[in-house]
Design an enzyme around this catalytic site. Structure first.
Site, PDB file in Angstrom:
ATOM      1  CE  LYS A  90     -87.900   0.354   2.154  1.00 54.45           C
ATOM      2  NZ  LYS A  90     -88.305   0.271   0.730  1.00 54.45           N
ATOM      3  CE  LYS A 126     -93.135   6.442  -4.297  1.00 51.92           C
ATOM      4  NZ  LYS A 126     -93.873   6.089  -3.066  1.00 51.92           N
ATOM      5  CG  ASP A 166     -96.199   4.410  -5.254  1.00 53.72           C
ATOM      6  OD1 ASP A 166     -96.344   4.717  -4.064  1.00 53.72           O
ATOM      7  OD2 ASP A 166     -96.780   5.028  -6.173  1.00 53.72           O
ATOM      8  CB  THR A 210    -100.190   0.830   2.473  1.00 55.85           C
ATOM      9  OG1 THR A 210     -98.853   0.472   2.140  1.00 55.85           O
ATOM     10  CG2 THR A 210    -100.372   2.331   2.350  1.00 55.85           C
ATOM     11  CG  ASN A 241    -100.846  -3.022  -1.922  1.00 54.09           C
ATOM     12  OD1 ASN A 241    -100.499  -2.199  -1.090  1.00 54.09           O
ATOM     13  ND2 ASN A 241    -100.733  -4.324  -1.701  1.00 54.09           N
TER      14      ASN A 241
HETATM   15  P1  NDP Z   1    -102.089   0.280  -7.325  1.00 49.67           P
HETATM   16  O1  NDP Z   1    -101.453   0.450  -8.639  1.00 49.67           O
HETATM   17  O2  NDP Z   1    -102.139  -1.052  -6.685  1.00 49.67           O
HETATM   18  O3  NDP Z   1    -103.597   0.819  -7.363  1.00 49.67           O
HETATM   19  C1  NDP Z   1    -103.906   2.103  -7.764  1.00 49.67           C
HETATM   20  C2  NDP Z   1    -105.414   2.215  -7.838  1.00 49.67           C
HETATM   21  O4  NDP Z   1    -105.778   3.572  -8.052  1.00 49.67           O
HETATM   22  C3  NDP Z   1    -106.005   1.422  -8.993  1.00 49.67           C
HETATM   23  O5  NDP Z   1    -107.260   0.917  -8.626  1.00 49.67           O
HETATM   24  C4  NDP Z   1    -106.128   2.486 -10.067  1.00 49.67           C
HETATM   25  O6  NDP Z   1    -107.074   2.227 -11.058  1.00 49.67           O
HETATM   26  C5  NDP Z   1    -106.580   3.651  -9.232  1.00 49.67           C
HETATM   27  N1  NDP Z   1    -106.357   4.914  -9.918  1.00 49.67           N
HETATM   28  C6  NDP Z   1    -105.215   5.366 -10.469  1.00 49.67           C
HETATM   29  N2  NDP Z   1    -105.396   6.561 -11.030  1.00 49.67           N
HETATM   30  C7  NDP Z   1    -106.692   6.872 -10.816  1.00 49.67           C
HETATM   31  C8  NDP Z   1    -107.491   7.977 -11.155  1.00 49.67           C
HETATM   32  N3  NDP Z   1    -106.987   9.013 -11.831  1.00 49.67           N
HETATM   33  N4  NDP Z   1    -108.790   7.956 -10.768  1.00 49.67           N
HETATM   34  C9  NDP Z   1    -109.308   6.908 -10.081  1.00 49.67           C
HETATM   35  N5  NDP Z   1    -108.591   5.839  -9.741  1.00 49.67           N
HETATM   36  C10 NDP Z   1    -107.305   5.826 -10.107  1.00 49.67           C
HETATM   37  O7  NDP Z   1    -101.362   1.342  -6.361  1.00 49.67           O
HETATM   38  P2  NDP Z   1    -101.328   1.389  -4.768  1.00 49.67           P
HETATM   39  O8  NDP Z   1    -102.596   0.916  -4.206  1.00 49.67           O
HETATM   40  O9  NDP Z   1    -100.055   0.780  -4.343  1.00 49.67           O
HETATM   41  O10 NDP Z   1    -101.159   2.967  -4.522  1.00 49.67           O
HETATM   42  C11 NDP Z   1    -102.279   3.821  -4.360  1.00 49.67           C
HETATM   43  C12 NDP Z   1    -101.822   5.096  -3.691  1.00 49.67           C
HETATM   44  O11 NDP Z   1    -101.256   4.797  -2.424  1.00 49.67           O
HETATM   45  C13 NDP Z   1    -100.739   5.890  -4.420  1.00 49.67           C
HETATM   46  O12 NDP Z   1    -100.916   7.261  -4.153  1.00 49.67           O
HETATM   47  C14 NDP Z   1     -99.462   5.415  -3.741  1.00 49.67           C
HETATM   48  O13 NDP Z   1     -98.412   6.363  -3.873  1.00 49.67           O
HETATM   49  C15 NDP Z   1     -99.939   5.320  -2.316  1.00 49.67           C
HETATM   50  N6  NDP Z   1     -99.165   4.488  -1.422  1.00 49.67           N
HETATM   51  C16 NDP Z   1     -98.852   3.197  -1.730  1.00 49.67           C
HETATM   52  C17 NDP Z   1     -98.147   2.427  -0.851  1.00 49.67           C
HETATM   53  C18 NDP Z   1     -97.835   1.001  -1.123  1.00 49.67           C
HETATM   54  O14 NDP Z   1     -97.217   0.368  -0.272  1.00 49.67           O
HETATM   55  N7  NDP Z   1     -98.247   0.419  -2.248  1.00 49.67           N
HETATM   56  C19 NDP Z   1     -97.661   2.977   0.429  1.00 49.67           C
HETATM   57  C20 NDP Z   1     -98.112   4.319   0.685  1.00 49.67           C
HETATM   58  C21 NDP Z   1     -98.816   5.024  -0.216  1.00 49.67           C
HETATM   59  P3  NDP Z   1    -106.615   1.802 -12.560  1.00 49.67           P
HETATM   60  O15 NDP Z   1    -106.339   0.350 -12.461  1.00 49.67           O
HETATM   61  O16 NDP Z   1    -107.796   2.133 -13.388  1.00 49.67           O
HETATM   62  O17 NDP Z   1    -105.418   2.617 -12.904  1.00 49.67           O
HETATM   63  O1  2IT Z   2     -95.501   5.778  -0.634  1.00 46.47           O
HETATM   64  C1  2IT Z   2     -95.003   4.871   0.061  1.00 46.47           C
HETATM   65  O2  2IT Z   2     -94.774   5.017   1.257  1.00 46.47           O
HETATM   66  C2  2IT Z   2     -94.710   3.586  -0.601  1.00 46.47           C
HETATM   67  N1  2IT Z   2     -95.014   3.428  -1.781  1.00 46.47           N
HETATM   68  C3  2IT Z   2     -94.027   2.497   0.153  1.00 46.47           C
HETATM   69  C4  2IT Z   2     -92.541   2.735   0.217  1.00 46.47           C
HETATM   70  C5  2IT Z   2     -91.741   1.592   0.780  1.00 46.47           C
HETATM   71  O3  2IT Z   2     -90.509   1.712   0.681  1.00 46.47           O
HETATM   72  O4  2IT Z   2     -92.290   0.627   1.303  1.00 46.47           O
END
Ligand code: NDP
Ligand code: 2IT
Length: 445
Positions: A90, A126, A166, A210, A241
């Site tokens: 997962k 992943k 992600d 998240t 997100n």
């Molecule tokens: P999104 O793609 O929705 O958003 C990512 C954000 O981070 C965007 O605003 C992006 O900007 C910004 N970003 C990316 N690279 C950089 C950088 N080098 N410097 C500054 N800003 C940056 O992704 P998520 O919100 O889903 O994921 C964000 C983090 O959370 C990741 O590490 C992911 O692994 C983690 N995560 C996500 C989960 C989920 O359910 N979605 C669950 C748990 C963890 P830009 O548009 O300019 O690229």
């Molecule tokens: O980093 C994470 O925990 C996620 N991107 C969510 C994984 C999931 O299976 O919901």
């Protein structure tokens, strides 16, 4: 590092050359599970650490697709099925141009322990691609997702491997991926993907989970110290997100988010960011963050300022890995920051963590603080399996309880193993022990 873990660590480095992010994630875990090694000689005898560091299966494949002009592009797809001792593999899919095998392995490795911490029956994995969704039309995204799934489908299944979103993968992408999976397999297998839109088998609160979970973790960590988010200035990096729904919950809990960012720069809005506008920019119009100041004149957009220079009492890095380094951590200390919670995966560099720790900042690692997303995914799997759907309120309560449990387990484990207040040790040891016990029970597989 515990002396018995050093040769194991060295072997991981030697056998996986160049995978720097994977090395970083493995180092952090091995460095902190020493107390569990002493307490559980049976784990060493069964070579649990060596087995955990080696994925069960790694899939790398070509993803050809055609853009709107008829030009052909070739990307690389990955799925690393890391550990299925606790349940089906997962973990999310990341579409971002920086994705390499080592990126997916770091994320998959983290996911094993995170998923174990939720207490729900999910293994760790992943996947993703070096595809860059930025600026692509819906049709291009669809064609890419269809090509990606045309290979990946054969490795998935609700009892085998269950991807989600992600970075770069949200409800839209999961819809195209699910559509192609359904078409190829001739099965409406809702539980094969999570994070689906509500229109086709998605669950309430998964989109928010998240970010909400990260805010719930912060609330709990402050609460056990007699403090709260009420009246605090909060900085949330990113505007995707995780960041958006962190802002939403922080505001609901009485905090004020004064800065957000994207890879172009930082918005500083000292009166508190306008969430509806942010959602419209990012979720509806899919525009760049800089346009925020077109509507909100009081805010500043800066391309050369670090977000960690914005004064705050709470910082929630929620963009990407290694975005908060030692300089950023020192800036946070200077402004009196009290709590750092990782909404993103591994956003703080090892040096950054060290500075925060020495400065007495409460530090919550991603595998605990951002586990709300995958926990809600496991709840989505439950609902899909029983062909049920729960209300928003009920789902949010479940999430809140799960985050409190994760916090309390990390806190108690850190105490039990002689590292009070150290959530890194608490999370790594608690997650590791859960996986190790399941692996022992399953025999040598
Ligand atoms: P999104 O793609 O929705 O958003 C990512 C954000 O981070 C965007 O605003 C992006 O900007 C910004 N970003 C990316 N690279 C950089 C950088 N080098 N410097 C500054 N800003 C940056 O992704 P998520 O919100 O889903 O994921 C964000 C983090 O959370 C990741 O590490 C992911 O692994 C983690 N995560 C996500 C989960 C989920 O359910 N979605 C669950 C748990 C963890 P830009 O548009 O300019 O690229
Ligand atoms: O980093 C994470 O925990 C996620 N991107 C969510 C994984 C999931 O299976 O919901």
């Amino acid at each position: 590092m515990h002396p018995t873990l050093e040769p194991i660590h060295q072997r991981v480095l030697d056998r996986n050359p160049g995978e720097t992010e994977f090395h970083q994630a493995v180092h952090e875990v091995l460095e902190s599970i020493g107390p569990a090694v002493d307490k559980h000689p049976e784990y060493a005898e069964a070579r649990i650490v060596e087995r955990i560091c080696e994925p069960e299966r790694q899939i790398i494949f070509r993803v050809p697709w055609e853009d709107d002009d008829g030009d052909i592009h070739i990307n690389r797809g990955f799925r690393v099925e890391f550990n299925s001792a606790l349940g089906p593999f997962k973990g999310g899919l990341r579409f971002h141009p920086t994705v390499l095998l080592g990126t997916v392995k770091f994320l998959g490795f983290e996911q094993i322990f995170k998923n174990a911490l939720t207490g729900l029956p999910i293994g760790g994995g992943k996947g993703g691609s070096d595809f860059d969704p930025r600026g692509r039309s819906d049709r291009e995204i669809m064609r890419f997702c269809q090509s990606f799934m045309t290979e990946l489908y054969r490795h998935l299944g609700e009892y085998t491997d269950v991807p989600a979103g992600d970075m770069g993968v949200g409800g839209r992408e999961l819809g195209y991926l699910f559509g192609q999976y359904k078409r190829i397999t001739n099965r409406y297998e809702s539980g094969v993907l999570t994070g689906k839109a509500l229109a086709f088998g998605g669950a309430q609160v998964r989109r928010e989970a998240t970010g909400y979970g990260s805010a719930f973790f912060a609330r709990r960590a402050l609460e056990v110290r007699g403090d709260s988010l009420e009246g605090k200035d909060v900085v949330v990096s990113g505007s995707g997100n995780v960041a958006l729904y962190t802002v939403e919950k922080v505001h609901q809990l009485g905090g004020r988010v004064v800065a957000v960012s994207d890879s172009d720069g930082v918005v500083h809005d000292p009166q508190g960011v306008d969430l509806e506008l942010l959602k419209d920019i990012k979720e509806v119009r899919r525009e760049r963050l800089r346009v925020y100041t077109d509507k909100i004149g009081r805010a500043e957009f800066s391309t050369d300022r670090s977000i960690w220079d914005v004064p705050c009492q709470v910082a929630l890095p929620s963009a990407t890995q290694n975005e908060l380094d030692a300089d950023g951590a020192r800036a946070l200390l200077r402004s009196g920051c009290r709590f750092v919670g990782e909404g993103a995966n591994m956003p703080t560099t090892p040096d950054g963590v060290e500075v925060l720790r020495e400065g007495g900042v409460i530090f919550a690692p991603g595998k605990a603080a951002n586990a709300g997303g995958v926990a809600a995914s496991a709840l989505e799997m439950q609902q899909n399996a029983s062909r049920d759907s729960w209300s928003f309120e009920y789902s949010e309560n479940r999430l809140s309880e799960i985050m409190t449990d994760i916090h309390d387990r990390c806190h108690a484990t850190a105490e039990e193993y002689g590292r009070p207040g150290d959530y890194v040790a608490g999370a790594n040891i608690a997650g590791y022990a859960r996986v190790a016990d399941a692996m022992l029970a399953l025999g040598l597989v």
